[in-house]
Design a protein around this motif. Structure first.
Motif, PDB file in Angstrom:
ATOM      1  N   ARG A 149       0.809  -1.213   0.000  1.00 24.84           N
ATOM      2  CA  ARG A 149       0.000   0.000   0.000  1.00 24.84           C
ATOM      3  C   ARG A 149       0.843   1.264   0.000  1.00 24.84           C
ATOM      4  O   ARG A 149       0.319   2.363  -0.190  1.00 24.84           O
ATOM      5  N   ALA A 150       2.143   1.145   0.250  1.00 32.20           N
ATOM      6  CA  ALA A 150       3.002   2.327   0.302  1.00 32.20           C
ATOM      7  C   ALA A 150       3.263   2.843  -1.098  1.00 32.20           C
ATOM      8  O   ALA A 150       3.261   2.081  -2.082  1.00 32.20           O
ATOM      9  N   VAL A 151       3.472   4.152  -1.186  1.00 31.04           N
ATOM     10  CA  VAL A 151       3.685   4.814  -2.475  1.00 31.04           C
ATOM     11  C   VAL A 151       5.043   5.505  -2.445  1.00 31.04           C
ATOM     12  O   VAL A 151       5.322   6.320  -1.555  1.00 31.04           O
ATOM     13  N   ILE A 152       5.897   5.145  -3.454  1.00 29.76           N
ATOM     14  CA  ILE A 152       7.200   5.799  -3.573  1.00 29.76           C
ATOM     15  C   ILE A 152       7.067   6.871  -4.643  1.00 29.76           C
ATOM     16  O   ILE A 152       6.839   6.563  -5.829  1.00 29.76           O
ATOM     17  N   SER A 153       7.238   8.123  -4.234  1.00 30.05           N
ATOM     18  CA  SER A 153       7.086   9.246  -5.171  1.00 30.05           C
ATOM     19  C   SER A 153       8.350   9.450  -5.992  1.00 30.05           C
ATOM     20  O   SER A 153       8.285   9.945  -7.125  1.00 30.05           O
ATOM     21  N   GLY A 154       9.531   9.101  -5.450  1.00 30.67           N
ATOM     22  CA  GLY A 154      10.768   9.294  -6.180  1.00 30.67           C
ATOM     23  C   GLY A 154      11.972   9.018  -5.278  1.00 30.67           C
ATOM     24  O   GLY A 154      11.853   8.817  -4.052  1.00 30.67           O
ATOM     25  N   VAL A 155      13.116   9.021  -5.903  1.00 28.90           N
ATOM     26  CA  VAL A 155      14.375   8.785  -5.179  1.00 28.90           C
ATOM     27  C   VAL A 155      15.366   9.859  -5.585  1.00 28.90           C
ATOM     28  O   VAL A 155      15.291  10.430  -6.675  1.00 28.90           O
ATOM     29  N   LYS A 156      16.299  10.121  -4.690  1.00 31.49           N
ATOM     30  CA  LYS A 156      17.382  11.069  -4.950  1.00 31.49           C
ATOM     31  C   LYS A 156      18.683  10.365  -4.647  1.00 31.49           C
ATOM     32  O   LYS A 156      19.000  10.060  -3.484  1.00 31.49           O
ATOM     33  N   LEU A 157      19.425  10.076  -5.693  1.00 35.22           N
ATOM     34  CA  LEU A 157      20.686   9.368  -5.541  1.00 35.22           C
ATOM     35  C   LEU A 157      21.826  10.357  -5.342  1.00 35.22           C
ATOM     36  O   LEU A 157      21.928  11.342  -6.080  1.00 35.22           O
ATOM     37  N   SER A 158      22.640  10.139  -4.365  1.00 34.76           N
ATOM     38  CA  SER A 158      23.761  11.017  -4.053  1.00 34.76           C
ATOM     39  C   SER A 158      24.863  10.195  -3.388  1.00 34.76           C
ATOM     40  O   SER A 158      24.600   9.236  -2.635  1.00 34.76           O
ATOM     41  N   GLY A 159      26.113  10.600  -3.684  1.00 32.44           N
ATOM     42  CA  GLY A 159      27.231   9.894  -3.049  1.00 32.44           C
ATOM     43  C   GLY A 159      27.326  10.160  -1.562  1.00 32.44           C
ATOM     44  O   GLY A 159      27.851   9.350  -0.795  1.00 32.44           O
ATOM     45  N   THR A 160      26.880  11.311  -1.118  1.00 30.56           N
ATOM     46  CA  THR A 160      26.927  11.642   0.309  1.00 30.56           C
ATOM     47  C   THR A 160      25.737  11.081   1.078  1.00 30.56           C
ATOM     48  O   THR A 160      25.836  10.859   2.279  1.00 30.56           O
ATOM     49  N   GLY A 161      24.619  10.837   0.416  1.00 33.91           N
ATOM     50  CA  GLY A 161      23.447  10.295   1.113  1.00 33.91           C
ATOM     51  C   GLY A 161      22.229  10.295   0.200  1.00 33.91           C
ATOM     52  O   GLY A 161      21.681  11.363  -0.077  1.00 33.91           O
ATOM     53  N   SER A 162      21.835   9.118  -0.242  1.00 28.71           N
ATOM     54  CA  SER A 162      20.648   9.014  -1.090  1.00 28.71           C
ATOM     55  C   SER A 162      19.399   9.057  -0.225  1.00 28.71           C
ATOM     56  O   SER A 162      19.437   8.694   0.963  1.00 28.71           O
ATOM     57  N   LYS A 163      18.261   9.481  -0.843  1.00 29.87           N
ATOM     58  CA  LYS A 163      17.009   9.590  -0.123  1.00 29.87           C
ATOM     59  C   LYS A 163      15.886   9.010  -1.000  1.00 29.87           C
ATOM     60  O   LYS A 163      15.981   8.969  -2.205  1.00 29.87           O
ATOM     61  N   VAL A 164      14.834   8.553  -0.303  1.00 27.82           N
ATOM     62  CA  VAL A 164      13.641   8.052  -0.965  1.00 27.82           C
ATOM     63  C   VAL A 164      12.422   8.769  -0.364  1.00 27.82           C
ATOM     64  O   VAL A 164      12.360   8.987   0.853  1.00 27.82           O
ATOM     65  N   ILE A 165      11.485   9.137  -1.242  1.00 30.84           N
ATOM     66  CA  ILE A 165      10.246   9.787  -0.790  1.00 30.84           C
ATOM     67  C   ILE A 165       9.183   8.708  -0.751  1.00 30.84           C
ATOM     68  O   ILE A 165       8.747   8.193  -1.790  1.00 30.84           O
ATOM     69  N   LEU A 166       8.802   8.340   0.478  1.00 31.18           N
ATOM     70  CA  LEU A 166       7.841   7.265   0.697  1.00 31.18           C
ATOM     71  C   LEU A 166       6.658   7.810   1.476  1.00 31.18           C
ATOM     72  O   LEU A 166       6.847   8.354   2.581  1.00 31.18           O
ATOM     73  N   ASN A 167       5.448   7.668   0.826  1.00 27.09           N
ATOM     74  CA  ASN A 167       4.208   8.154   1.452  1.00 27.09           C
ATOM     75  C   ASN A 167       4.331   9.637   1.818  1.00 27.09           C
ATOM     76  O   ASN A 167       3.876  10.076   2.886  1.00 27.09           O
ATOM     77  N   GLY A 168       5.041  10.392   0.981  1.00 32.55           N
ATOM     78  CA  GLY A 168       5.162  11.825   1.179  1.00 32.55           C
ATOM     79  C   GLY A 168       6.258  12.222   2.153  1.00 32.55           C
ATOM     80  O   GLY A 168       6.451  13.423   2.403  1.00 32.55           O
ATOM     81  N   ASN A 169       7.001  11.277   2.710  1.00 35.76           N
ATOM     82  CA  ASN A 169       8.079  11.563   3.660  1.00 35.76           C
ATOM     83  C   ASN A 169       9.417  11.131   3.061  1.00 35.76           C
ATOM     84  O   ASN A 169       9.495  10.157   2.293  1.00 35.76           O
TER      85      ASN A 169
END
Length: 207
Positions: A149-169
């Motif tokens: 049921r979770a929704v992944i809006s996008g990801v941000k890949l970075s060498g210092t720290g990647s992030k994922v936007i999950l359920n708006g967070n």
């Protein structure tokens, strides 16, 4: 007759020339003879005294040499133990000092009971077996349902720290995506995100 008397007087004079002249020596020979007769006892006494003195000197020298050769006695000094006086601490110092606890007064050397060692080994073995069993267990259905049921809006890949936007967070690697289920973000890639639960079970969700 007078010739006989003269001969007798001459013979007597030859035997005792001192008496013929009235008892006193008149010639040097007579004086030397009289002196030798007078010195005879004195010389003997002098020689005896000198010999006695020589013997005394030899005895004294022998005693001195013997006393030098003897080792001097070593004086024995009785050693007495001098009590060491330690200064008494002030009353304030005694109050500030920490009182020894029961654990400190106990014996520092304690041997472990063999039964305790066996029990510890048994617990460690059970923990390893439990971890292995948990790793081989089936995935948590609650986590599977939540990820569905979770929704992944996008990801941000970075060498210092990647992030994922999950359920708006936004979540970084190692952060809890669902603390109640114990689900963490493990790997963030361009088209998928890998999660892991508290039991080490991995879950994959694609974008």
């Amino acid at each position: 007759m007078s010739l006989i008397n003269q001969a007798l007087r001459k013979a007597q004079h030859d035997r005792n020339p001192n008496q013929a002249s009235g008892g006193a020596p008149t010639t040097p020979a007579q004086l030397a003879a009289a002196t030798d007769r007078g010195r005879g006892p004195v010389l003997i006494i002098g020689l005896a005294i000198a010999f006695a003195i020589l013997i005394a000197l030899v005895a004294v020298l022998s005693l001195i040499l013997f006393s030098r050769n003897e080792p001097e006695p070593t004086p024995v000094i009785a050693s007495k133990q001098v009590p060491v006086l330690t200064p008494e601490p002030a009353p304030d110092t005694l109050q500030n000092q920490p009182q020894p606890t029961t654990s400190q007064t106990s014996s520092p050397l304690t041997r472990e009971d063999p039964s305790d060692v066996v029990e510890q080994l048994r617990l460690e073995r059970e923990a390893v077996e439990k971890a292995a069993a948990t790793a081989a267990a089936e995935p948590n259905p609650e986590i599977i349902d939540w990820l569905a049921r979770a929704v992944i809006s996008g990801v941000k890949l970075s060498g210092t720290g990647s992030k994922v936007i999950l359920n708006g967070n936004s979540y970084s690697i190692g952060e809890y995506a669902n603390a109640t289920l114990g689900l963490k973000v493990m790997i963030i890639q361009e088209e998928r995100v890998l999660f892991v639960d508290s039991n080490g079970k991995k879950y994959l969700k694609r974008l």
